[in-house]
Design an enzyme around this catalytic site. Structure first.
Site, PDB file in Angstrom:
ATOM      1  N   LYS A 169      -2.703  -4.227  -5.202  1.00 40.77           N
ATOM      2  CA  LYS A 169      -2.872  -3.394  -6.397  1.00 40.77           C
ATOM      3  C   LYS A 169      -1.822  -2.300  -6.338  1.00 40.77           C
ATOM      4  CE  LYS A 169      -6.116  -0.003  -8.206  1.00 40.77           C
ATOM      5  NZ  LYS A 169      -7.539   0.318  -8.327  1.00 40.77           N
TER       6      LYS A 169
HETATM    7  C1  R5P Z   1      -7.664   4.925  -6.223  1.00 40.19           C
HETATM    8  O1  R5P Z   1      -7.239   4.871  -5.088  1.00 40.19           O
HETATM    9  C2  R5P Z   1      -8.645   3.979  -6.652  1.00 40.19           C
HETATM   10  O2  R5P Z   1      -8.487   2.818  -5.885  1.00 40.19           O
HETATM   11  C3  R5P Z   1      -8.680   3.561  -8.111  1.00 40.19           C
HETATM   12  O3  R5P Z   1      -9.462   2.427  -8.145  1.00 40.19           O
HETATM   13  C4  R5P Z   1      -7.345   3.264  -8.721  1.00 40.19           C
HETATM   14  O4  R5P Z   1      -6.556   4.401  -8.767  1.00 40.19           O
HETATM   15  C5  R5P Z   1      -7.444   2.595 -10.102  1.00 40.19           C
HETATM   16  O5  R5P Z   1      -7.989   3.372 -11.011  1.00 40.19           O
HETATM   17  P1  R5P Z   1      -7.183   4.013 -12.211  1.00 40.19           P
HETATM   18  O6  R5P Z   1      -7.002   2.927 -13.221  1.00 40.19           O
HETATM   19  O7  R5P Z   1      -8.092   5.097 -12.667  1.00 40.19           O
HETATM   20  O8  R5P Z   1      -5.857   4.503 -11.681  1.00 40.19           O
END
Ligand code: R5P
Length: 259
Positions: A169
């Site tokens: 991710k």
């Molecule tokens: C952050 O470390 C978390 O893993 C969140 O899940 C990630 O940032 C994704 O969320 P967003 O779309 O709010 O950035």
């Protein structure tokens, strides 16, 4: 392992809409997620997977849900600290299996003070995951002074894959295709800070066009003026091939309707 991954990434489309609601593990009661169960549950019909911690899963989510769970298993720091990279593994593989996780997720902080610790955490988690057939999603966390460009995100994503992550991710960036090209495992993008809905939809669209298998989106869904309409709009892009304009039209048509 393949079976678990196929629960997350739809084998028919090759795509996934993951709902990221793990922010509390270092941010506490994040804006929009103060009452996690009430926010998350109505969004689940449109989520191919849900990413959260065991605390939120156990205490606020019905055990009968059918969505695959991507369990956040790294942590150990908070927004009160300057260096967020000082993370460790916070949930055992046994507990992840007991909770019927479809994957476990951990952050790596390439270029940060605790780079090595987080990379070794990843490698250890992958070793443990191999014993149980449990995929590991590596999250390329970006420190405050890092530039979110294709060079940096490509480096971090590739290292994650080299150390054995089954999925990565990362963030969308200019020349995102380069990040995808250099990473031999599927990539999903985080949404990042809340931006206006048309921009968030365009972000999802561009990421898919440039090779992401999907999104793992949080704030741009649960902080939207209408989270249920927004997750359906994002899904229309990721799983149904809508353009950003078509998805925005869908969002506007669903917005404000009684759920
Ligand atoms: C952050 O470390 C978390 O893993 C969140 O899940 C990630 O940032 C994704 O969320 P967003 O779309 O709010 O950035």
């Amino acid at each position: 392992m393949k079976n678990r991954l196929s629960r997350i990434i739809n084998p028919k489309t090759g795509h996934t809409v993951m709902l990221a609601v793990d922010h509390g593990y270092f941010q506490g009661p994040t804006s929009g997620l103060e009452r996690p169960g009430e926010v998350i549950t109505p969004l689940l019909p449109w989520a191919d997977a849900v990413m959260l911690t065991r605390g939120v899963l156990r205490n606020t989510i019905d055990a009968t849900i059918s969505n695959p769970v991507v369990l956040r298993v790294s942590g150990g720091t908070s927004i009160l600290k300057d260096d967020l990279s000082n993370e460790d593994i916070t949930t055992s593989m046994r507990d992840a299996v007991r909770l019927n996780a479809a994957a476990v997720a951990l952050s790596i902080f390439v270029g940060a003070p605790n780079e090595k610790q987080t990379l070794v955490n990843l490698a250890r988690l992958v070793d443990e995951g191999e014993e149980y057939g449990m995929p590991v999603l590596a999250v390329t966390a970006v420190g405050r002074d890092m530039v979110r460009d294709a060079r940096y995100l490509g480096l971090a994503s590739r290292i994650a894959a080299e150390l054995g992550a089954s999925m990565v991710k990362t963030y969308y960036c200019e020349n995102f295709g380069k990040v995808v090209e250099g990473c031999p495992v599927p990539i999903v993008i985080a949404g990042g800070k809340k931006i206006p809905e048309p921009e968030a939809l365009k972000l999802a669209y561009n990421a898919i066009q440039e090779g992401a298998v999907g999104v793992d989106m949080g704030r741009n869904i649960f902080q939207s003026e209408d989270p249920i309409a927004m997750i359906q709009a994002v899904r229309s892009i990721v799983q149904e091939g809508y353009t950003p304009d078509e998805a925005l039209e869908l969002f506007n048509s669903l917005k404000g309707k009684k759920k």
